[in-house]
Design an enzyme around this catalytic site. Sequence first.
Site, PDB file in Angstrom:
ATOM      1  N   SER A  19       0.827  -1.242  -0.033  1.00 58.99           N
ATOM      2  CA  SER A  19       0.129  -0.019   0.043  1.00 58.99           C
ATOM      3  C   SER A  19       0.961   1.367  -0.089  1.00 58.99           C
ATOM      4  O   SER A  19       1.885   1.276   0.705  1.00 58.99           O
ATOM      5  CB  SER A  19      -0.932   0.148   1.222  1.00 58.99           C
ATOM      6  OG  SER A  19      -1.859  -0.763   1.270  1.00 58.99           O
ATOM      7  N   VAL A  65     -14.813   4.233   5.482  1.00 62.62           N
ATOM      8  CA  VAL A  65     -15.031   5.711   5.621  1.00 62.62           C
ATOM      9  C   VAL A  65     -16.135   6.118   4.813  1.00 62.62           C
ATOM     10  O   VAL A  65     -16.891   7.269   4.550  1.00 62.62           O
ATOM     11  CB  VAL A  65     -14.095   6.497   4.495  1.00 62.62           C
ATOM     12  CG1 VAL A  65     -12.648   6.572   5.370  1.00 62.62           C
ATOM     13  CG2 VAL A  65     -13.919   5.999   3.166  1.00 62.62           C
ATOM     14  N   TYR A 155      -9.221   3.167 -16.860  1.00 60.93           N
ATOM     15  CA  TYR A 155      -9.165   3.728 -15.474  1.00 60.93           C
ATOM     16  C   TYR A 155     -10.807   4.112 -15.057  1.00 60.93           C
ATOM     17  O   TYR A 155     -11.296   4.293 -14.147  1.00 60.93           O
ATOM     18  CB  TYR A 155      -8.461   4.878 -15.672  1.00 60.93           C
ATOM     19  CG  TYR A 155      -7.597   5.137 -14.057  1.00 60.93           C
ATOM     20  CD1 TYR A 155      -6.688   4.477 -13.486  1.00 60.93           C
ATOM     21  CD2 TYR A 155      -8.077   6.291 -13.374  1.00 60.93           C
ATOM     22  CE1 TYR A 155      -6.228   4.853 -12.116  1.00 60.93           C
ATOM     23  CE2 TYR A 155      -7.892   6.649 -12.154  1.00 60.93           C
ATOM     24  CZ  TYR A 155      -6.656   5.639 -11.712  1.00 60.93           C
ATOM     25  OH  TYR A 155      -6.467   6.121 -10.531  1.00 60.93           O
ATOM     26  N   LYS A 162     -11.082  10.851  -9.339  1.00 59.80           N
ATOM     27  CA  LYS A 162     -10.046  11.631  -9.022  1.00 59.80           C
ATOM     28  C   LYS A 162     -10.095  13.188  -9.488  1.00 59.80           C
ATOM     29  O   LYS A 162      -9.382  14.039  -9.049  1.00 59.80           O
ATOM     30  CB  LYS A 162      -8.791  11.003  -9.905  1.00 59.80           C
ATOM     31  CG  LYS A 162      -8.344   9.624  -9.395  1.00 59.80           C
ATOM     32  CD  LYS A 162      -7.848   9.715  -7.793  1.00 59.80           C
ATOM     33  CE  LYS A 162      -7.477   8.392  -7.380  1.00 59.80           C
ATOM     34  NZ  LYS A 162      -7.272   8.359  -5.907  1.00 59.80           N
ATOM     35  N   ARG A 192       2.699  -1.046  -8.567  1.00 65.49           N
ATOM     36  CA  ARG A 192       1.740  -2.444  -8.422  1.00 65.49           C
ATOM     37  C   ARG A 192       1.418  -2.661  -7.065  1.00 65.49           C
ATOM     38  O   ARG A 192       2.002  -2.876  -6.057  1.00 65.49           O
ATOM     39  CB  ARG A 192       2.750  -3.741  -8.747  1.00 65.49           C
ATOM     40  CG  ARG A 192       2.900  -3.567 -10.023  1.00 65.49           C
ATOM     41  CD  ARG A 192       3.719  -4.740 -10.226  1.00 65.49           C
ATOM     42  NE  ARG A 192       4.219  -4.931 -11.732  1.00 65.49           N
ATOM     43  CZ  ARG A 192       3.571  -5.077 -12.962  1.00 65.49           C
ATOM     44  NH1 ARG A 192       2.295  -5.213 -12.907  1.00 65.49           N
ATOM     45  NH2 ARG A 192       4.120  -4.822 -14.043  1.00 65.49           N
TER      46      ARG A 192
HETATM   47  P1  NAD Z   1      -4.439  -0.030  -1.765  1.00 62.43           P
HETATM   48  O1  NAD Z   1      -5.250  -1.254  -2.295  1.00 62.43           O
HETATM   49  O2  NAD Z   1      -3.120  -0.570  -1.112  1.00 62.43           O
HETATM   50  O3  NAD Z   1      -4.863   0.913  -0.946  1.00 62.43           O
HETATM   51  C1  NAD Z   1      -6.391   1.401  -1.105  1.00 62.43           C
HETATM   52  C2  NAD Z   1      -7.116   1.499   0.360  1.00 62.43           C
HETATM   53  O4  NAD Z   1      -8.213   1.728   0.322  1.00 62.43           O
HETATM   54  C3  NAD Z   1      -6.934  -0.103   0.948  1.00 62.43           C
HETATM   55  O5  NAD Z   1      -6.164   0.111   2.368  1.00 62.43           O
HETATM   56  C4  NAD Z   1      -8.383  -0.398   1.219  1.00 62.43           C
HETATM   57  O6  NAD Z   1      -8.543  -0.816   2.490  1.00 62.43           O
HETATM   58  C5  NAD Z   1      -8.942   1.165   1.371  1.00 62.43           C
HETATM   59  N1  NAD Z   1     -10.320   1.224   1.368  1.00 62.43           N
HETATM   60  C6  NAD Z   1     -11.098   0.831   0.285  1.00 62.43           C
HETATM   61  N2  NAD Z   1     -12.428   1.196   0.454  1.00 62.43           N
HETATM   62  C7  NAD Z   1     -12.327   1.713   1.893  1.00 62.43           C
HETATM   63  C8  NAD Z   1     -13.401   2.246   2.835  1.00 62.43           C
HETATM   64  N3  NAD Z   1     -14.619   2.192   2.468  1.00 62.43           N
HETATM   65  N4  NAD Z   1     -13.136   2.500   3.896  1.00 62.43           N
HETATM   66  C9  NAD Z   1     -11.719   2.647   4.395  1.00 62.43           C
HETATM   67  N5  NAD Z   1     -10.815   2.451   3.631  1.00 62.43           N
HETATM   68  C10 NAD Z   1     -11.094   1.933   2.386  1.00 62.43           C
HETATM   69  O7  NAD Z   1      -3.712   0.645  -3.099  1.00 62.43           O
HETATM   70  P2  NAD Z   1      -2.732   1.941  -3.232  1.00 62.43           P
HETATM   71  O8  NAD Z   1      -2.395   1.856  -4.612  1.00 62.43           O
HETATM   72  O9  NAD Z   1      -2.115   1.928  -2.090  1.00 62.43           O
HETATM   73  O10 NAD Z   1      -3.982   3.222  -3.194  1.00 62.43           O
HETATM   74  C11 NAD Z   1      -4.021   4.067  -2.335  1.00 62.43           C
HETATM   75  C12 NAD Z   1      -4.385   5.418  -2.921  1.00 62.43           C
HETATM   76  O11 NAD Z   1      -3.427   5.705  -4.005  1.00 62.43           O
HETATM   77  C13 NAD Z   1      -5.689   5.198  -3.720  1.00 62.43           C
HETATM   78  O12 NAD Z   1      -6.343   6.680  -3.662  1.00 62.43           O
HETATM   79  C14 NAD Z   1      -5.170   5.213  -5.280  1.00 62.43           C
HETATM   80  O13 NAD Z   1      -6.134   5.631  -6.171  1.00 62.43           O
HETATM   81  C15 NAD Z   1      -4.082   6.327  -5.153  1.00 62.43           C
HETATM   82  N6  NAD Z   1      -2.977   5.926  -6.179  1.00 62.43           N
HETATM   83  C16 NAD Z   1      -2.599   4.594  -6.390  1.00 62.43           C
HETATM   84  C17 NAD Z   1      -1.632   4.693  -7.539  1.00 62.43           C
HETATM   85  C18 NAD Z   1      -1.249   3.234  -7.904  1.00 62.43           C
HETATM   86  O14 NAD Z   1      -0.475   3.106  -9.123  1.00 62.43           O
HETATM   87  N7  NAD Z   1      -1.161   2.286  -7.146  1.00 62.43           N
HETATM   88  C19 NAD Z   1      -1.340   5.544  -8.485  1.00 62.43           C
HETATM   89  C20 NAD Z   1      -1.820   6.912  -8.243  1.00 62.43           C
HETATM   90  C21 NAD Z   1      -2.708   7.097  -7.318  1.00 62.43           C
END
Ligand code: NAD
Length: 255
Positions: A19, A65, A155, A162, A192
């Site tokens: 994460s 949330v 996406y 976003k 990833r």
């Molecule tokens: P991740 O799956 O590890 O994290 C997503 C988190 O959201 C998880 O911990 C999940 O439990 C939580 N979540 C989902 N529904 C929820 C709810 N109802 N209440 C509380 N928590 C909830 O994946 P990540 O890639 O670390 O994502 C984190 C953020 O980064 C996201 O906003 C994602 O869109 C953003 N992001 C990711 C990337 C990427 O390529 N991985 C790139 C840009 C932005």
Amino acid sequence: MGLLQDRCALVMGVANRWSIAWGIARAFHREGARCVLTYLGEREEENVRKLATELRDPVLLRCDVTRDQDLEALREQLQEQVGRVDVLVHSIAYARTEDLRGRFLDTSREGYLVAQNVSAYSLVACARAVAPLMPEGGSILTLTYLASERVFPNYNVMAVCKAALEACVRYLAYELGERGIRVNAISAGPIRTASARAVAGLSDFIETYRQRAPLRRTVDQEEVGDAAVFLASPLSRGVTGQVLFVDAGYHIMGV
Ligand code: NAD
């Protein structure tokens, strides 16, 4: 002395060691912050408990949330257990798998609302719950992606989330500014993680960054964590309402 010595950071969205929120928590820990981690539910709990053993004096709280009662309980537990919060990291997103492949045109009303609720509205709800615990100001961060302004096939609905999230950042920055609370987003390159794997064609995104980003690669959780330290610390005290790209420069490219 670390850049976040004696600060308390609430990091929401750790599911496992991949994460982005965990990359941020580790960087905050390195800089001296005490971290409070929240996780979604039982499925994440065991992972998060194990990871938290790497932190000093961690606090773990469960919070979905989408539930107002969870956010209310979160505020009460934070008040009791840490008293003051200096930094809030919102690293949370969700869309149904069927809405992250195929045609955007086919997004259902329910799928659209679920994605917006978890991925964009929740920033507003979390900020409202936590801002009263920032009496002397603070820093709120969220995670976004370039698909908010450019088309990345698959996406889909998350791109619209976003775009909404980035608008939420600006409105919250405006309203919370007079209380000394700054609100910013990091736009990360593809990494990833469990959420990213749900988007069909993630490997193609990463390959495109390898070929076209100025740094000829994508980024990792540690690099996002370091940028988050900057936005959480007094080094960025004049910065609010911004989207900071941590994407190996990909967003500047025209072709
Ligand atoms: P991740 O799956 O590890 O994290 C997503 C988190 O959201 C998880 O911990 C999940 O439990 C939580 N979540 C989902 N529904 C929820 C709810 N109802 N209440 C509380 N928590 C909830 O994946 P990540 O890639 O670390 O994502 C984190 C953020 O980064 C996201 O906003 C994602 O869109 C953003 N992001 C990711 C990337 C990427 O390529 N991985 C790139 C840009 C932005």
